[in-house]
Scaffold this motif. Sequence first.
Motif, PDB file in Angstrom:
ATOM      1  N   VAL A  59     -38.777   7.745  39.465  1.00  0.00           N
ATOM      2  CA  VAL A  59     -39.006   6.928  40.667  1.00  0.00           C
ATOM      3  C   VAL A  59     -40.476   6.536  40.754  1.00  0.00           C
ATOM      4  O   VAL A  59     -40.801   5.389  41.080  1.00  0.00           O
ATOM      5  CB  VAL A  59     -38.545   7.677  41.931  1.00  0.00           C
ATOM      6  CG1 VAL A  59     -39.078   7.021  43.188  1.00  0.00           C
ATOM      7  CG2 VAL A  59     -37.029   7.745  41.976  1.00  0.00           C
ATOM      8  N   LEU A  60     -41.368   7.464  40.460  1.00  0.00           N
ATOM      9  CA  LEU A  60     -42.804   7.145  40.467  1.00  0.00           C
ATOM     10  C   LEU A  60     -43.116   6.058  39.438  1.00  0.00           C
ATOM     11  O   LEU A  60     -43.848   5.104  39.733  1.00  0.00           O
ATOM     12  CB  LEU A  60     -43.634   8.395  40.182  1.00  0.00           C
ATOM     13  CG  LEU A  60     -45.137   8.171  40.052  1.00  0.00           C
ATOM     14  CD1 LEU A  60     -45.740   7.742  41.383  1.00  0.00           C
ATOM     15  CD2 LEU A  60     -45.815   9.429  39.538  1.00  0.00           C
ATOM     16  N   ILE A  65     -44.376   0.272  38.403  1.00  0.00           N
ATOM     17  CA  ILE A  65     -44.037  -0.999  37.753  1.00  0.00           C
ATOM     18  C   ILE A  65     -43.824  -2.093  38.790  1.00  0.00           C
ATOM     19  O   ILE A  65     -44.369  -3.198  38.670  1.00  0.00           O
ATOM     20  CB  ILE A  65     -42.799  -0.826  36.851  1.00  0.00           C
ATOM     21  CG1 ILE A  65     -43.143   0.036  35.637  1.00  0.00           C
ATOM     22  CG2 ILE A  65     -42.250  -2.175  36.413  1.00  0.00           C
ATOM     23  CD1 ILE A  65     -41.945   0.475  34.815  1.00  0.00           C
ATOM     24  N   ILE A  66     -43.044  -1.809  39.840  1.00  0.00           N
ATOM     25  CA  ILE A  66     -42.806  -2.816  40.880  1.00  0.00           C
ATOM     26  C   ILE A  66     -44.105  -3.182  41.590  1.00  0.00           C
ATOM     27  O   ILE A  66     -44.372  -4.349  41.863  1.00  0.00           O
ATOM     28  CB  ILE A  66     -41.746  -2.323  41.887  1.00  0.00           C
ATOM     29  CG1 ILE A  66     -40.372  -2.317  41.233  1.00  0.00           C
ATOM     30  CG2 ILE A  66     -41.712  -3.215  43.130  1.00  0.00           C
ATOM     31  CD1 ILE A  66     -39.291  -1.726  42.106  1.00  0.00           C
ATOM     32  N   GLY A  67     -44.940  -2.190  41.882  1.00  0.00           N
ATOM     33  CA  GLY A  67     -46.221  -2.465  42.527  1.00  0.00           C
ATOM     34  C   GLY A  67     -47.140  -3.295  41.658  1.00  0.00           C
ATOM     35  O   GLY A  67     -47.809  -4.210  42.138  1.00  0.00           O
ATOM     36  N   THR A  68     -47.166  -2.999  40.374  1.00  0.00           N
ATOM     37  CA  THR A  68     -48.008  -3.747  39.454  1.00  0.00           C
ATOM     38  C   THR A  68     -47.558  -5.201  39.352  1.00  0.00           C
ATOM     39  O   THR A  68     -48.376  -6.107  39.228  1.00  0.00           O
ATOM     40  CB  THR A  68     -47.982  -3.089  38.059  1.00  0.00           C
ATOM     41  OG1 THR A  68     -48.386  -1.725  38.180  1.00  0.00           O
ATOM     42  CG2 THR A  68     -48.895  -3.809  37.091  1.00  0.00           C
ATOM     43  N   ILE A  69     -46.261  -5.412  39.427  1.00  0.00           N
ATOM     44  CA  ILE A  69     -45.749  -6.780  39.355  1.00  0.00           C
ATOM     45  C   ILE A  69     -45.966  -7.533  40.661  1.00  0.00           C
ATOM     46  O   ILE A  69     -46.324  -8.708  40.661  1.00  0.00           O
ATOM     47  CB  ILE A  69     -44.250  -6.769  38.978  1.00  0.00           C
ATOM     48  CG1 ILE A  69     -44.076  -6.272  37.541  1.00  0.00           C
ATOM     49  CG2 ILE A  69     -43.630  -8.152  39.130  1.00  0.00           C
ATOM     50  CD1 ILE A  69     -42.639  -6.020  37.153  1.00  0.00           C
ATOM     51  N   SER A  70     -45.779  -6.877  41.805  1.00  0.00           N
ATOM     52  CA  SER A  70     -45.789  -7.600  43.085  1.00  0.00           C
ATOM     53  C   SER A  70     -47.176  -7.842  43.662  1.00  0.00           C
ATOM     54  O   SER A  70     -47.384  -8.847  44.343  1.00  0.00           O
ATOM     55  CB  SER A  70     -44.932  -6.862  44.113  1.00  0.00           C
ATOM     56  OG  SER A  70     -45.482  -5.600  44.403  1.00  0.00           O
ATOM     57  N   VAL A  71     -48.128  -6.977  43.422  1.00  0.00           N
ATOM     58  CA  VAL A  71     -49.461  -7.133  44.015  1.00  0.00           C
ATOM     59  C   VAL A  71     -50.136  -8.442  43.610  1.00  0.00           C
ATOM     60  O   VAL A  71     -50.699  -9.137  44.460  1.00  0.00           O
ATOM     61  CB  VAL A  71     -50.343  -5.904  43.705  1.00  0.00           C
ATOM     62  CG1 VAL A  71     -51.802  -6.161  44.031  1.00  0.00           C
ATOM     63  CG2 VAL A  71     -49.837  -4.700  44.476  1.00  0.00           C
ATOM     64  N   GLY A 107     -43.045 -12.168  45.689  1.00  0.00           N
ATOM     65  CA  GLY A 107     -43.658 -10.904  46.108  1.00  0.00           C
ATOM     66  C   GLY A 107     -42.885 -10.240  47.227  1.00  0.00           C
ATOM     67  O   GLY A 107     -42.705  -9.021  47.242  1.00  0.00           O
ATOM     68  N   GLY A 108     -42.414 -11.042  48.184  1.00  0.00           N
ATOM     69  CA  GLY A 108     -41.610 -10.484  49.266  1.00  0.00           C
ATOM     70  C   GLY A 108     -40.280  -9.945  48.782  1.00  0.00           C
ATOM     71  O   GLY A 108     -39.786  -8.928  49.264  1.00  0.00           O
ATOM     72  N   LEU A 113     -37.019  -5.257  47.442  1.00  0.00           N
ATOM     73  CA  LEU A 113     -36.398  -4.429  46.418  1.00  0.00           C
ATOM     74  C   LEU A 113     -36.931  -3.001  46.474  1.00  0.00           C
ATOM     75  O   LEU A 113     -36.171  -2.037  46.327  1.00  0.00           O
ATOM     76  CB  LEU A 113     -36.635  -5.037  45.037  1.00  0.00           C
ATOM     77  CG  LEU A 113     -36.118  -4.254  43.848  1.00  0.00           C
ATOM     78  CD1 LEU A 113     -34.594  -4.249  43.859  1.00  0.00           C
ATOM     79  CD2 LEU A 113     -36.641  -4.849  42.553  1.00  0.00           C
ATOM     80  N   ALA A 114     -38.221  -2.853  46.717  1.00  0.00           N
ATOM     81  CA  ALA A 114     -38.815  -1.522  46.825  1.00  0.00           C
ATOM     82  C   ALA A 114     -38.263  -0.762  48.031  1.00  0.00           C
ATOM     83  O   ALA A 114     -37.994   0.441  47.941  1.00  0.00           O
ATOM     84  CB  ALA A 114     -40.335  -1.631  46.915  1.00  0.00           C
TER      85      ALA A 114
END
Length: 148
Positions: A59-60, A65-71, A107-108, A113-114
Amino acid sequence: MLDTHHKNLATFIHLSTFSRFFIPFGNFIGPIILWAANKDKSTFIDQHGKQAINFQISVLLYAIIIGTISVPFFIFKVFRNMDVLDFHGFNNFHINIGEPSPLLYIGGGLGALAVIAFIIELALIVKASLSARDGQEFTYPLTINFLK
């Protein structure tokens, strides 16, 4: 033969991941301490402990990965249109709301998704703890097996 003590320990290993809401990195510290202290007592405790720890690490990794893509999507949107808020004193104050960018939608969507993934994570932890309480084996979906 599983006794109630082993079932309770396996259940508490899964439920100890909720300690992250009170202790930083509690979702790793709690299961690791309980698993390391009790893994030699039964293979049932060992299996549930490994599953809980592997799931938290997975999960971490997925969150990173999701944070790196969305920021970057949010950063590009903010720095592209810096004139969103025009302040010329309190007499002439207005907010200029332009057309949203597709980057903001992407991004939203990743942010939504997160949130959905977080809710699914909580449900899976509860399901795993109930399976451990009932003496059943449980395997988290989409988990990378770091500990085998």
